[in-house]
Design an enzyme around this catalytic site. Structure first.
Site, PDB file in Angstrom:
ATOM      1  N   SER A 104       0.888  -1.353  -0.192  1.00 50.61           N
ATOM      2  CA  SER A 104       0.106   0.102  -0.022  1.00 50.61           C
ATOM      3  C   SER A 104       0.930   1.088   0.045  1.00 50.61           C
ATOM      4  O   SER A 104       1.984   1.230   0.655  1.00 50.61           O
ATOM      5  CB  SER A 104      -0.959   0.027   1.270  1.00 50.61           C
ATOM      6  N   TYR A 124      -2.286  -1.201   9.916  1.00 51.10           N
ATOM      7  CA  TYR A 124      -2.497  -1.369   8.711  1.00 51.10           C
ATOM      8  C   TYR A 124      -1.241  -0.784   8.008  1.00 51.10           C
ATOM      9  O   TYR A 124      -0.530  -1.413   7.117  1.00 51.10           O
ATOM     10  CB  TYR A 124      -3.645  -0.764   8.120  1.00 51.10           C
TER      11      TYR A 124
END
Length: 258
Positions: free
Chosen positions: A147, A161
């Site tokens: 990401s 995350y």
């Protein structure tokens, strides 16, 4: 062009029933690969399988990949049908947003188990099948989905995350060095904002602002993610390993810090 042709290849896409995983699965099918997708929920697997079937041969296997046992079971089920696996896409993931003061231990466990430990255990479980498919001229491929939140600091309190995705990027480089001599490439894709269940609330609230912040002035489209998956899986990407490729319209890589 046969440079991007995946006819005869076997591919596994975890988290392939929606969002980025489904975009990648569709692209691989359209390029000629046979694809296995997985997700925790059997009904989601069947719905996605039916939707993707118009593009090629697809099989769905429910699996909760937050445990190593399930990673091994998925590998065993796939390789009982296809002893050679040419492409493994590690996309299954989870997120958790909460303020620092109350961010719970359970969030760290959930997110790191699925986002960071699962790709490692899946590579290990599938490695014999990847090696069986690999040749020096046409390596087997591992694509980890990271990401841009593992590249820059996100604005939302998604501590586990962003940390897990930065870990995925480093794991990718580590595995690339380890598996290169076995003719297995390992790369990561770092998506920016794409339409998905994980991003739905954020895009509903801030989608226009996010699009305007990107140099290309839009959020990602399914073909953007399908394209990078096909590139990394095909002969076009056979000499690329250890790379982390942002697919974000320039958001992370051109940030000014202002």
């Amino acid at each position: 062009m046969d440079l991007f042709d995946l006819t005869g290849k076997n591919a596994v896409v975890t988290g392939g029933t929606r969002g980025i995983g489904m975009m990648m699965a569709r692209g691989l099918l359209q390029a000629g690969a046979r694809v296995w997708i997985s997700s925790r929920k059997a009904d989601a697997c069947e719905q996605a399988r039916a939707e993707l079937a118009e593009y090629g041969e697809v099989t769905a296997i429910p699996a909760d990949l937050s445990s190593e046992d399930e990673c091994r079971r998925l590998a065993a089920e796939v390789t009982s049908q296809a002893p050679e696996v040419h492409i493994l896409v590690n996309n299954a993931g989870a997120t958790w947003g909460e303020q620092l003061e109350t961010y719970p231990e359970s969030a760290w466990d959930k997110v790191l188990d699925l986002n960071l430990k699962s790709p490692f255990f899946l590579v290990r479980a599938f490695l014999p099948a990847l090696e069986a498919a690999a040749t020096p001229d046409d390596p087997a491929r591992v694509i980890n989905v990271g990401s841009i939140d593992g590249i820059h600091v996100p604005s939302l309190p998604t501590y586990a995350y962003s940390t897990s995705k930065a870990g995925v990027h480093q794991l990718t480089r580590h595995l690339a060095r380890e598996l290169g001599p076995k003719a297995v490439t390992v790369n990561a894709v770092a998506p920016g904002p794409f339409p998905s269940k994980m991003m739905a609330a954020t895009l509903d609230a801030f989608g226009e602002h996010i699009a305007q912040a990107a140099p290309l002035r839009r959020i990602g489209r399914p073909d953007d993610m399908a394209g990078v998956a096909v590139y990394l899986s095909s002969r076009a990407g056979s000499y690329v390993t250890g790379a982390v490729i942002p697919v974000d319209g320039g958001i992370a890589t051109t940030a000014t810090g202002m």
